[in-house]
Each structure stands twice: as C-alpha cells, then as structure tokens.
Design an enzyme around this catalytic site. Structure first.
Site: not given
Ligand code: ADE
Length: 514
Positions: A170, A176, A289
């Site tokens: 992400a 990220c 949030d």
């Molecule tokens: N995106 C943000 N945090 C995450 C996580 N802990 N596991 C999987 N995707 C994510």
C-alpha cells in the site's frame, strides 16, 4: 543457474514447533527458487544462563561465515547465521574489545532446557524481540562506531538484518506499507518519511499504550528509525493481514448479510476498545481518521482497526479544547467541517462514531442480501458531492443541508438491513451528543447477526465473497508485547495536535479525495 546444495542445519525450537518452522522455511526456499541454504541460532542470556530459543535453516544471505557468531554486545535476543553444514550446532558471541579473550566466547553446545515458566510464552516472543534487538543493536552501533577499532566495526556492519522487505502492499502520502519477512513470519512494515515523523512518533506512542492490545486493533511488533539511502526512514512493524484493507475488499468482493454483520460488529468492537477508558489503565483514545482504508480484514473477515498516526489519548475531565480539523475530509463530522472550537474530550469519540456510520453505509452498499442492484464500490458521499469535494462543498451539503449518504429503497425491504439503517443514522446524527457509542453499535450488530428471525443470507442474497464465511473470531495470538512495551522505545508520551497530512487532512482545511 547453479543451485546451492541443500544445507543441513541443527533444528531446535524451545516451543516445540521446530518441524513446523522448518516446513515454513522449506516453503520460502521453494518460493525463492531453492536458494539460500544457511543455518542460524537465536538465544538469550538470562542472568548468565544461555537460553536457546531456536536453531534451524535460514533463507537470507549469510555467505562467507563458517561459524555462527553474534557480534552485537547486549541485544535482547542474540542471533547468528552461517553457511556450512551443521554450523549452527555451536554458536558464540564475539567479545567486545574491552572483554579479554581473542576467540569468540563459546556459548555452549545447547541442551534443550526444561520447560520453564517462560516457555509458556508463544513462539512469537522471538519474533517480537528481534526487531527490538536489532534496534538496540543499531543504537549501540551508532554509539560505539567512533571508538571501536576498524575490524570490530566491519564485523558489526556485516550483521544480517533479520527483516526482509518482500513487496509493496500500500502506498500513500504518509509513506508505504510493505509485506516483509521476519525469521519465518510474515509481517507488515510501514515506512514513514521523515517529513511525517510526528505521525510515526504518535502512532508508536499510541501502540505502546498499556492495555491497548485487542483482537480488533492492529498488533504492534516494533518500531525503529533506519538510516535509508537518502534520508532516515521511520519504520513500524505490525502483524500482516493478507486481505488488506476493507476498502480494497469492498472494491473486489461483495458480502453476505452474515458477513456484513461480522465485519461491522468486529469493527465496532475494535473502535469501542480504542474508545474505552479503563480506570487506572488505558485512557480513551480517539482514532480521528476512521475510514474503510484504515480498516484491515483478517482471513475470517474480522476487522482490524489500523493507522493510529492521528490518534489522540483523551484526558478525562479535561477542560474543553480546540479541535483541530484533522482526518479525511469525506469522513468528517459536521462539527469538524463547521470548524467547531472548544469541545469536551468526548467530542472526539462522537466524531469517530460519525465516521463509523459512513463505513457501515459503505459496507451495506456491497451487501448481496439487499436484493437490489449492486454497483461498484463507491466511497460515501461520492454520489452527492463527487470524487474530490472541497471543504466548502462538503460543508454546504453535510452541515447546511444536513445531507448524508443515500439509504437505498431495497435496504428498507430487508428486515436486517432496515435495522442497520437505523443504526447508521444514529451514528451520523447531526447532534454529536445524540450519536450512539461504538460499544452500542457493536451490541446492535451482534444482535442482528444472531437474530433467529434473520437467518444468514436472508433477503435472498448469499455469500458474495467467493465462499468466505464469517467464523467466530479465533482466539488472539498471545503476543508477548509486555517486554517490548516496557522498553517503550524511549519515546515520549506526547500527544499530537495539528498535523498537516494530506490526506488525511491537516489543519489547513483543504479538500482531499478521501
Ligand atoms: N496495509 C496497511 N497495513 C497493512 C497490514 N498490516 N497488513 C496488510 N496490509 C496492510
């Protein structure tokens, strides 16, 4: 390509799961094309007694080391790796310059220790302690670099970091999130850029709050500052959830009535725990949030509230405070859009519940059981104010016009969904103090889920997410975070106000896509 031969390593786990561990390593080796035959040992020194944690195969590069020798001076968990057959049968710690001997100090040929009190802790103890040991080690390294002789410095820098970034999952303006490998466990690493250092600091501060840990809140593993290529990076290591965010899930899948209830109930449960003030214990915490992107899903579709960068610990009986407009515009309660000032601390919780109402609406739009036509997933209020509303546009719709996401006719014909609509509306009430508590939402959804008059799939839908059924949540993995938290990473307990992240929205009040 020439393949490395299969390395033979001594295999041991004091948690009795050495075979499972080896199977996982084999899987990793296969994934990586059979490369990487190394051995490792990990142990602790408890008041001079050597407590062996694990020995086994290691997939990450450890070439050129014939002996298993740990170089750092005093981590929580000692770790070494090497690339000869059975080289981890003996392991040692290299003495510091001020320590007398020239040879690495042999630790022992380990004999599995009897089951002690400590052995009831989970295998994840090691997993949890390693980042801290690396962090501790790095701090030591920084402090000792100038004074240690060059040879020592070389051996220190060659230490294998046990955390390996695998793939980017992400991205956002805050930084990220990577899927990463820590020993044989998969973890998530959130990398925050230095400009957002206060978000990192605040999130870690929230994570280490005593009593925070909960099945429906993201589980903290560790945090560290890393010297990146260009500038330092702030890392937060947490458990990894393969399904990703609720938002992503809704984009790709639909939900049955039962799944909807399960997601909603567990989400409300996580938020209720965050909001709970425990006398003499955890303070109430506002998320600030909450949105579908900040909720992760476990494989059984239970929700995990994540991203505490903007979260705020609330002091009970505190005088009213100014409320800065932080969060994501689209999910902002009317009082925030209006620019309310001087609110009691409970006001922050009402603001979260407003956002919870919008997330419940979002989930409902993807529920097969309504019998109506399901379009693609859309964020709340997109139909009303578009993809990128300005603050003024949202204020006009939500505050002046008391507008909310549309309740669909088909929902009102469904006995369960129609009750859910009442709950949503009580979450997003214009009068903040009239809103439900997160705990009340949890109870309502639990009732809906178990109502015998509303059998799973009522309303004609059915499991829409490819056969996923919402099972009762499994028992929480007994993470031994205590030690990590006690170490508290030297962080201050400061609360964070007035952040300027976009998105989420900072103090400036500009619009974001949300
Ligand atoms: N995106 C943000 N945090 C995450 C996580 N802990 N596991 C999987 N995707 C994510």
């Amino acid at each position: 390509m020439q393949r490395r031969h299969r390395r033979r390593c001594v295999s041991f786990s004091r948690y009795g799961d050495a075979e499972e561990e080896e199977a996982r390593v084999e899987e990793r080796k296969e994934e990586e094309g059979g490369e990487g035959g190394f051995c490792y040992a990990a142990w602790r020194n408890v008041s001079g007694d050597i407590l062996l944690e694990r020995q086994g195969c290691w997939v990450h590069d450890c070439r050129g080391r014939s002996k298993c020798v740990e170089s750092s001076s005093n981590p929580f968990v000692y770790f070494c790796c090497c690339d000869r057959d059975l080289c981890n049968v003996d392991f040692a710690r290299r003495p510091r310059p001020h320590e007398v001997t020239q040879q690495p100090t042999p630790v022992a040929r380990p004999v599995p220790t009897p089951v002690t009190l400590l052995s009831v802790t989970t295998p994840l103890l090691l997993l949890l302690l390693l980042p801290l040991s690396v962090w501790t080690y790095r701090r030591c390294r920084k402090l000792t670099h100038a004074t240690t002789p060059p040879q020592e410095a070389v051996s220190l820098t060659a230490l294998l970091p046990p955390l390996l970034l695998l793939d980017l999952r992400a991205g956002g303006r805050f930084g990220c999130v990577w899927r990463a490998q820590l020993l044989s466990e998969v973890v998530a690493v959130k990398i925050v850029q230095t400009v957002n250092q206060r978000l990192w600091q605040n999130e870690v501060d929230i994570f280490v709050t005593p009593g925070l840990s909960h099945h429906n809140l993201l589980q903290f593993i560790g945090a560290e500052r890393r010297e990146g290529n260009a500038e330092p990076e702030m890392w937060i290591i947490t458990t990894f959830h393969e399904r990703g965010s609720l938002c992503d899930h809704l984009k790709g899948s639909t939900l049955s009535w039962h799944e909807l209830c399960h997601v909603g109930e567990t989400l409300a449960r996580g938020l209720a725990h965050l909001h709970r003030h425990m006398h003499g214990g955890k303070p109430a915490i506002a998320h600030r949030d909450l949105k579908s992107k900040n909720v992760l899903l476990r494989s059984d579709l239970s929700a995990v509230v994540a991203d505490f960068g903007l979260a705020l610990k609330l002091q009970p009986d505190c005088p009213p405070v100014d409320i800065p407009r932080v969060g994501t515009l689209r999910y902002m309660a009317p009082e925030l859009l209006e620019g309310a000032i001087c609110l009691q601390s409970d006001a922050f919780l009402h603001i979260d519940v407003y956002a919870l109402g919008l997330v419940l609406w979002e989930i409902a739009t993807r529920c097969m059981s309504s019998g109506g036509m399901l379009g693609e997933h859309r964020a709340p209020l997109v139909d009303e104010v578009g993809e990128r509303p300005t603050l003024d546009e949202l204020r006009h719709f939500v505050v002046d016009g008391n507008g909310r996401p549309a309740i669909r006719e088909a929902w009102l014909k469904h006995p369960g969904l129609s009750q859910l609509c009442v709950t949503m509306e009580e979450c997003w009430d214009q009068d903040a103090e009239a809103r439900l508590s997160a705990h009340c939402v949890e109870e309502r959804l639990a009732q809906l889920r178990t109502d015998p008059g509303l059998p799973a799939g009522s309303g004609g839908g059915g499991g829409g997410s490819g056969g996923t059924t919402a099972a009762p949540p499994p028992t929480t993995k007994a993470f031994s975070l205590g030690l990590l938290k006690q170490a508290s990473l030297g962080l201050t307990g400061q609360a964070l106000l007035g952040l300027t992240e976009q998105p989420p929205l900072g103090l400036t009040g500009q619009s974001t896509a949300g």
